[in-house]
Scaffold this active site. Structure first.
Site, PDB file in Angstrom:
ATOM      1  CB  SER A 183      -8.448  -1.194   4.626  1.00 12.00           C
ATOM      2  OG  SER A 183      -8.826  -2.468   4.193  1.00 12.00           O
ATOM      3  CD  GLU A 196      -5.624   1.072   2.136  1.00  8.89           C
ATOM      4  OE1 GLU A 196      -5.571  -0.103   2.516  1.00  8.89           O
ATOM      5  OE2 GLU A 196      -6.472   1.500   1.320  1.00  8.89           O
ATOM      6  NE  ARG A 243      -4.068  -1.920   0.400  1.00  8.72           N
ATOM      7  CZ  ARG A 243      -4.051  -3.208   0.023  1.00  8.72           C
ATOM      8  NH1 ARG A 243      -3.003  -3.713  -0.594  1.00  8.72           N
ATOM      9  NH2 ARG A 243      -5.099  -3.972   0.236  1.00  8.72           N
TER      10      ARG A 243
HETATM   11  P1  FAD Z   1      -8.595   8.867  -5.074  1.00  9.54           P
HETATM   12  O1  FAD Z   1      -9.237   8.512  -3.779  1.00  9.54           O
HETATM   13  O2  FAD Z   1      -9.246   9.881  -5.904  1.00  9.54           O
HETATM   14  O3  FAD Z   1      -7.090   9.323  -4.785  1.00  9.54           O
HETATM   15  C1  FAD Z   1      -6.244   8.559  -3.963  1.00  9.54           C
HETATM   16  C2  FAD Z   1      -4.869   9.245  -3.911  1.00  9.54           C
HETATM   17  O4  FAD Z   1      -4.277   9.229  -5.201  1.00  9.54           O
HETATM   18  C3  FAD Z   1      -4.949  10.716  -3.523  1.00  9.54           C
HETATM   19  O5  FAD Z   1      -3.802  11.020  -2.774  1.00  9.54           O
HETATM   20  C4  FAD Z   1      -4.928  11.443  -4.871  1.00  9.54           C
HETATM   21  O6  FAD Z   1      -4.395  12.749  -4.765  1.00  9.54           O
HETATM   22  C5  FAD Z   1      -4.026  10.547  -5.683  1.00  9.54           C
HETATM   23  N1  FAD Z   1      -4.349  10.513  -7.116  1.00  9.54           N
HETATM   24  C6  FAD Z   1      -5.502  10.072  -7.674  1.00  9.54           C
HETATM   25  N2  FAD Z   1      -5.413  10.094  -9.018  1.00  9.54           N
HETATM   26  C7  FAD Z   1      -4.188  10.597  -9.319  1.00  9.54           C
HETATM   27  C8  FAD Z   1      -3.516  10.887 -10.544  1.00  9.54           C
HETATM   28  N3  FAD Z   1      -4.065  10.672 -11.744  1.00  9.54           N
HETATM   29  N4  FAD Z   1      -2.267  11.424 -10.478  1.00  9.54           N
HETATM   30  C9  FAD Z   1      -1.681  11.664  -9.282  1.00  9.54           C
HETATM   31  N5  FAD Z   1      -2.278  11.403  -8.095  1.00  9.54           N
HETATM   32  C10 FAD Z   1      -3.507  10.869  -8.108  1.00  9.54           C
HETATM   33  N6  FAD Z   1      -7.557  -0.473  -2.200  1.00  9.54           N
HETATM   34  C11 FAD Z   1      -6.761  -1.555  -2.349  1.00  9.54           C
HETATM   35  O7  FAD Z   1      -5.542  -1.423  -2.555  1.00  9.54           O
HETATM   36  N7  FAD Z   1      -7.266  -2.819  -2.260  1.00  9.54           N
HETATM   37  C12 FAD Z   1      -8.571  -3.054  -2.015  1.00  9.54           C
HETATM   38  O8  FAD Z   1      -8.979  -4.200  -1.946  1.00  9.54           O
HETATM   39  C13 FAD Z   1      -9.431  -1.934  -1.867  1.00  9.54           C
HETATM   40  N8  FAD Z   1     -10.748  -2.106  -1.608  1.00  9.54           N
HETATM   41  C14 FAD Z   1     -11.567  -1.021  -1.445  1.00  9.54           C
HETATM   42  C15 FAD Z   1     -12.920  -1.235  -1.185  1.00  9.54           C
HETATM   43  C16 FAD Z   1     -13.787  -0.172  -1.022  1.00  9.54           C
HETATM   44  C17 FAD Z   1     -15.252  -0.434  -0.743  1.00  9.54           C
HETATM   45  C18 FAD Z   1     -13.293   1.157  -1.130  1.00  9.54           C
HETATM   46  C19 FAD Z   1     -14.219   2.318  -0.985  1.00  9.54           C
HETATM   47  C20 FAD Z   1     -11.936   1.383  -1.364  1.00  9.54           C
HETATM   48  C21 FAD Z   1     -11.060   0.289  -1.529  1.00  9.54           C
HETATM   49  N9  FAD Z   1      -9.684   0.462  -1.781  1.00  9.54           N
HETATM   50  C22 FAD Z   1      -8.870  -0.631  -1.955  1.00  9.54           C
HETATM   51  C23 FAD Z   1      -9.094   1.818  -1.821  1.00  9.54           C
HETATM   52  C24 FAD Z   1      -9.219   2.510  -3.204  1.00  9.54           C
HETATM   53  O9  FAD Z   1     -10.208   1.922  -3.981  1.00  9.54           O
HETATM   54  C25 FAD Z   1      -7.892   2.495  -3.976  1.00  9.54           C
HETATM   55  O10 FAD Z   1      -6.876   3.118  -3.229  1.00  9.54           O
HETATM   56  C26 FAD Z   1      -8.008   3.208  -5.328  1.00  9.54           C
HETATM   57  O11 FAD Z   1      -6.823   3.030  -6.070  1.00  9.54           O
HETATM   58  C27 FAD Z   1      -8.285   4.698  -5.178  1.00  9.54           C
HETATM   59  O12 FAD Z   1      -8.621   5.198  -6.466  1.00  9.54           O
HETATM   60  P2  FAD Z   1      -9.337   6.595  -6.656  1.00  9.54           P
HETATM   61  O13 FAD Z   1      -9.323   6.895  -8.106  1.00  9.54           O
HETATM   62  O14 FAD Z   1     -10.645   6.585  -5.981  1.00  9.54           O
HETATM   63  O15 FAD Z   1      -8.314   7.543  -5.896  1.00  9.54           O
HETATM   64  N1  EPU Z   2     -10.635  -9.645  11.016  1.00 13.64           N
HETATM   65  C1  EPU Z   2     -11.261  -9.625  12.227  1.00 13.64           C
HETATM   66  N2  EPU Z   2     -12.310  -8.776  12.398  1.00 13.64           N
HETATM   67  C2  EPU Z   2     -12.753  -7.961  11.423  1.00 13.64           C
HETATM   68  C3  EPU Z   2     -12.104  -7.974  10.182  1.00 13.64           C
HETATM   69  C4  EPU Z   2     -11.039  -8.818   9.991  1.00 13.64           C
HETATM   70  O1  EPU Z   2     -10.891 -10.354  13.129  1.00 13.64           O
HETATM   71  O2  EPU Z   2     -13.717  -7.220  11.673  1.00 13.64           O
HETATM   72  C5  EPU Z   2      -9.488 -10.560  10.804  1.00 13.64           C
HETATM   73  C6  EPU Z   2      -9.901 -11.992  10.440  1.00 13.64           C
HETATM   74  O3  EPU Z   2      -8.987 -12.848  11.076  1.00 13.64           O
HETATM   75  C7  EPU Z   2      -9.678 -12.065   8.955  1.00 13.64           C
HETATM   76  C8  EPU Z   2      -8.488 -11.141   8.780  1.00 13.64           C
HETATM   77  O4  EPU Z   2      -8.694 -10.108   9.742  1.00 13.64           O
HETATM   78  O5  EPU Z   2      -9.384 -13.346   8.534  1.00 13.64           O
HETATM   79  C9  EPU Z   2      -8.326 -10.539   7.394  1.00 13.64           C
HETATM   80  O6  EPU Z   2      -9.541  -9.898   7.018  1.00 13.64           O
HETATM   81  P1  EPU Z   2      -9.924  -9.703   5.481  1.00 13.64           P
HETATM   82  O7  EPU Z   2      -9.717 -10.963   4.740  1.00 13.64           O
HETATM   83  O8  EPU Z   2     -11.262  -9.058   5.433  1.00 13.64           O
HETATM   84  O9  EPU Z   2      -8.822  -8.730   4.955  1.00 13.64           O
HETATM   85  P2  EPU Z   2      -8.147  -7.430   5.552  1.00 13.64           P
HETATM   86  O10 EPU Z   2      -6.765  -7.783   6.007  1.00 13.64           O
HETATM   87  O11 EPU Z   2      -9.036  -6.763   6.541  1.00 13.64           O
HETATM   88  C10 EPU Z   2      -6.993  -6.729   3.328  1.00 13.64           C
HETATM   89  C11 EPU Z   2      -6.851  -5.435   2.584  1.00 13.64           C
HETATM   90  C12 EPU Z   2      -8.090  -5.209   1.715  1.00 13.64           C
HETATM   91  C13 EPU Z   2      -8.186  -6.346   0.710  1.00 13.64           C
HETATM   92  C14 EPU Z   2      -8.305  -7.669   1.478  1.00 13.64           C
HETATM   93  C15 EPU Z   2      -8.242  -8.855   0.550  1.00 13.64           C
HETATM   94  C16 EPU Z   2      -5.414  -3.982   3.865  1.00 13.64           C
HETATM   95  C17 EPU Z   2      -5.317  -2.815   4.787  1.00 13.64           C
HETATM   96  N3  EPU Z   2      -6.647  -4.335   3.503  1.00 13.64           N
HETATM   97  O12 EPU Z   2      -8.078  -6.543   4.250  1.00 13.64           O
HETATM   98  O13 EPU Z   2      -7.905  -3.992   0.991  1.00 13.64           O
HETATM   99  O14 EPU Z   2      -9.297  -6.186  -0.122  1.00 13.64           O
HETATM  100  O15 EPU Z   2      -7.211  -7.793   2.426  1.00 13.64           O
HETATM  101  O16 EPU Z   2      -6.957  -8.999   0.048  1.00 13.64           O
HETATM  102  O17 EPU Z   2      -4.395  -4.549   3.477  1.00 13.64           O
HETATM  103  C18 EPU Z   2      -8.234  -1.652   1.071  1.00 13.64           C
HETATM  104  O18 EPU Z   2      -7.007  -1.552   0.931  1.00 13.64           O
HETATM  105  O19 EPU Z   2      -8.979  -0.642   1.158  1.00 13.64           O
HETATM  106  C19 EPU Z   2      -8.828  -2.972   1.157  1.00 13.64           C
HETATM  107  C20 EPU Z   2     -10.134  -3.177   1.300  1.00 13.64           C
END
Ligand code: FAD
Ligand code: EPU
Length: 344
Positions: free
Chosen positions: A244, A340, A164
């Site tokens: 997250s 994050e 990240r």
């Molecule tokens: P924004 O929120 O608009 O921007 C994020 C950052 O990037 C800001 O600092 C912004 O200034 C910068 N930025 C954006 N676009 C540009 C550009 N073109 N040039 C320079 N800087 C830029 N992330 C994960 O890694 N894994 C996950 O599984 C995951 N699951 C998610 C689930 C949910 C329900 C939500 C709401 C978010 C999740 N995220 C996850 C976080 C998010 O989706 C990612 O970080 C995504 O890449 C953000 O994209 P965005 O276009 O919305 O960025």
């Molecule tokens: N857990 C709990 N309680 C909770 C949630 C999680 O105990 O309420 C524990 C459980 O043991 C579970 C473990 O945490 O097995 C891992 O949970 P999960 O599989 O939901 O994944 P996560 O570690 O919470 C990460 C990423 C997610 C990504 C998933 C799948 C980070 C910070 N988050 O979540 O990314 O989608 O794994 O790979 O690394 C994001 O970055 O925004 C994001 C959603």
């Protein structure tokens, strides 16, 4: 290209926070950005590049210029018998790019299905999920230095990707506008390609097992991941959130041994560097925050690591709630959580 003043950002961030930008411009091409950069007011203002707004916490009005990046276009740059180089504009929707590649039978992005946001933000935190990260298929990105207007290409090494993390969250924070990202993907249609599907992640393995598929495919992996994500994570269209809120912390072996002797059920994952990753969601749940609300802010009932806006929350309220969580995890476990989400 339109210059707007006092623009509401409520529909432009997935927390659904009401905040205004002093100036706001949506750009659809590099030329539009250059035109914007020529505006006399532009250079004197603080800048924020916005993609889909799914990883930002706006803690107040933005006293500067918000540039929404909507540069589109997906093209094949080059190909060999076995690989293809695909370049996508920063304003393309990430999930649409993933779906397009799956349809063409290009392997590499399928584990990153359904991550919200746009292509341009994906390298900023090296998006990751279900055993894959952007850096695994990243080839290069094109950007423009905001202060000089100079175009610059970044290789994977230049980006200094980590969990990240990238150089764009540190030394080069807010200095570049990413305009396109290229990926090197595998052509599964070619007989010579022995593709390794990444299905080891616990939830993914279990879900695929229950799907009664005849043989593994990019579509099957993507379908399984979409199914897990829809069941686990709140949809920002229904409940404001940014995924997250904190990163999963990694701790030393020594700290792990002390903690696991007191909490034998603590989930943990040994890292290649010898450190131990602990799920932040577990730490937060143990501190009693899961499902808890304070006014309009809460920790989600099914995923403690996801902070939610139940309606009308301010960025400050979400920040204060996150601080209280951070402090209690520190007091109870001696572990420092790092956000994050990009706090603006
Ligand atoms: P924004 O929120 O608009 O921007 C994020 C950052 O990037 C800001 O600092 C912004 O200034 C910068 N930025 C954006 N676009 C540009 C550009 N073109 N040039 C320079 N800087 C830029 N992330 C994960 O890694 N894994 C996950 O599984 C995951 N699951 C998610 C689930 C949910 C329900 C939500 C709401 C978010 C999740 N995220 C996850 C976080 C998010 O989706 C990612 O970080 C995504 O890449 C953000 O994209 P965005 O276009 O919305 O960025
Ligand atoms: N857990 C709990 N309680 C909770 C949630 C999680 O105990 O309420 C524990 C459980 O043991 C579970 C473990 O945490 O097995 C891992 O949970 P999960 O599989 O939901 O994944 P996560 O570690 O919470 C990460 C990423 C997610 C990504 C998933 C799948 C980070 C910070 N988050 O979540 O990314 O989608 O794994 O790979 O690394 C994001 O970055 O925004 C994001 C959603």
């Amino acid at each position: 290209m339109k210059i707007e003043q006092g623009k509401s950002l409520k529909s432009l961030n997935t927390f659904g926070i009401e905040a205004e930008a002093k100036y706001f411009t949506e750009i659809r091409s590099v030329d539009e950005f250059r035109e914007l950069a020529r505006d006399k007011r532009f250079s004197g203002e603080k800048k924020l590049v916005l993609g889909g707004g799914s990883n930002v916490l706006l803690t107040g009005d933005f006293d500067g210029w918000v540039v929404k990046n909507s540069i589109s276009g997906i093209e094949t740059v080059s190909e060999t018998e076995t690989d293809v180089l695909v370049r996508a504009g920063a304003g393309e929707v990430w999930h649409d790019l993933v779906m397009g590649c799956i349809q063409k039978n290009y392997g590499g992005l399928e584990n990153l299905s359904l991550i919200p946001g746009l292509v341009g933000a994906a390298p900023i935190q090296n998006i990751g999920a279900y055993g894959a990260e952007l850096k695994d298929t990243f080839y290069e990105l094109e950007a423009i230095e905001i202060s000089s207007g100079e175009p610059v290409k970044f290789s994977a090494m230049d980006c200094v990707f980590g969990y990240r993390d990238s150089v764009f969250k540190h030394k080069l924070k807010n200095q570049f506008l990413i305009i396109s990202v290229s990926f090197k993907l595998a052509k599964l249609s070619h007989a010579k390609v022995a593709y390794r599907f990444r299905t080891e992640y616990g939830d993914l393995h279990r879900t695929l097992g229950g799907m009664k598929i005849q043989s593994i495919s990019l579509q099957a992996v993507s379908d399984a991941i979409c199914q897990i994500r829809r069941a686990k994570l709140p949809d920002p269209k229904e409940l404001g959130n940014a995924g997250s809120f904190f990163k999963n912390p990694s701790i030393s072996q020594a700290q792990f041994k002390t903690l696991v002797s007191q909490h034998s059920k603590m989930p943990h994952y040994l890292q290649l560097d010898g450190r131990v990753k602990i799920p932040a969601g577990w730490l937060i749940e143990q501190c009693g925050w899961k499902g808890k609300t304070v006014g309009p802010v809460g920790s989600h009932k099914d995923q403690a690591l996801v902070l939610v806006n139940y309606g009308g929350a301010t960025g400050q309220e979400i920040l204060e709630f996150s601080e209280a969580i951070r402090q209690s995890v520190k007091d109870r476990f001696g572990i420092e959580l790092t956000p994050e989400v990009n706090i603006v």
